[in-house]
Design an enzyme around this catalytic site. Structure first.
Site: not given
Length: 381
Positions: A95-96
């Site tokens: 998620d990054e």
């Protein structure tokens, strides 16, 4: 040329019946919080917090188990939208990511900030996830910016205001500065990055060695690392928390085997291999014990992971009760060099053939169609 970068975080699903309600991803009373929405965080819930504590802090929270397949699908969809902006995308986790938008103004006919704002709206509309964005001239500052105004934040740290922005921040803003190091710096009267900025680099290096140089550069917002789209995973691991603390070696080994199969499966799917194996244990008192073993050759095999992990586990199974066990690999390499012939271990070739046969059957008939005896023993528990 200084890159324009940003860090993106996908944190909250927009399922209608869960929107505006406290949500915790985790499970059981003995597990830990994988993540939590910002409404739950208002009550003090944090990632890696024991579930029993999270339930006390936020008793009204909805608790759901992790769903990695769903997360991976959403992550791939978000990654595809990122790649529409620039090929220079460096994932940090599911998620990054960092993106380098240098030189994209003519292509997209807009500034990086405008392009990122449109991207955030597109992700929310098409994938159903909200994001927080940090925009700056290097990775260090982009990561800081992304954490400033969550959720759905968009923060910019320009080059001109870098020194003044950092000056008032505590020394723990710098990567690698934990509680003990910050306490040591505080004893010397150094509590803010502004105080670090006022010192000469040679004085910091003389006092703190390599750490001093690290502090001097980051206190001034210096970070020369590039965005590397080919950056490889540093480790692959899996772990489990027990319902009841376990002390016996045989019981711990049974819990270890399915984790070895999980890590092995991830390596094989990704075409990777690990050059070392690390074992993680957490005591009933939440103390973490980590052990590592280097391999003669990189491996993908669950059996090799298990044998290495079991050897390390045997040294730690001395009566201490454990609440968690994990296994993983580091020194990630291409699978082309994995599990070569070993004349010193005549059984290695047979073990490799057996595992390949099991993988082939599972590919046709499903994961539960076949397994080793120790795996069946684990399922009966």
């Amino acid at each position: 040329m200084i890159a324009t970068l940003f860090t993106l975080r996908s944190k909250s699903a927009t399922t209608p019946d869960l929107r505006d309600r406290p949500l915790i991803i985790g499970g059981g009373t003995r597990g830990v919080v994988s993540t939590a929405c910002y409404i739950a965080r208002i009550s003090g819930v944090r990632s890696a917090m024991p579930m029993f504590k999270a339930r006390k802090l936020c008793p009204e929270a909805i608790i759901l188990p992790p769903n990695m397949a769903k997360y991976q699908k959403a992550g791939k969809e978000v990654r595809a939208l990122m790649l529409e902006l620039t090929p220079l995308v460096e994932p940090l986790s599911i998620d990054e990511a960092f993106l380098d938008l240098t030189g994209t103004e003519k292509l997209h006919k807009s500034s990086p900030a405008e392009s990122l704002a449109r991207l955030a709206l597109k992700i929310e509309r098409e994938v159903g996830l909200t994001v927080s964005i940090g925009l700056s001239h290097n990775k260090f500052l982009a990561k800081i910016a992304s954490d400033l105004n969550k959720p759905r934040g968009f923060s910019v740290i320009g080059k001109a205001e870098t020194l003044s922005f950092l000056a008032e921040k505590p020394v723990r803003f710098v990567w690698g500065i934990g509680q003990k190091t910050s306490e040591s710096l505080a004893k010397d009267g150094l509590t803010t990055l502004g105080q670090i900025q006022s010192m000469a680099e040679r004085d910091l290096v003389a006092r703190y060695g390599k750490l001093g140089g690290h502090l001097w550069h980051l206190a001034r917002g210096h970070d020369e690392r590039i965005v590397d789209p080919d950056s490889e995973a540093k480790s692959i691991s899996a772990e489990t928390t027990f319902d009841i603390d376990i002390a016996e070696f045989d019981d711990l080994a049974r819990e270890l085997w399915p984790l070895c199969e999980k890590v092995s499966d991830r390596l094989k799917r990704a075409g990777l291999a690990g050059g070392n194996v690390h074992l993680k244990l957490k005591t009933g008192g939440f103390r973490i014990i980590s052990r590592q073993m280097s391999l003669n050759a990189p491996t993908q095999l669950a059996e090799t992971l298990f044998r290495s992990g079991r050897t390390m586990l045997q040294r730690e199974a001395t009566g201490m009760r454990y609440r968690l066990i994990g296994i993983g690999v580091g020194d990630i390499r291409d699978a082309a060099d994995a599990d070569p012939m070993d004349l010193a271990d005549p059984g290695a070739a047979q073990r490799r053939k057996v595992e390949a046969a099991i993988d082939a059957v599972r590919a046709k008939l499903g994961k539960g169609s076949i397994g080793k005896g120790r795996g069946l023993e684990f399922k009966r528990r």
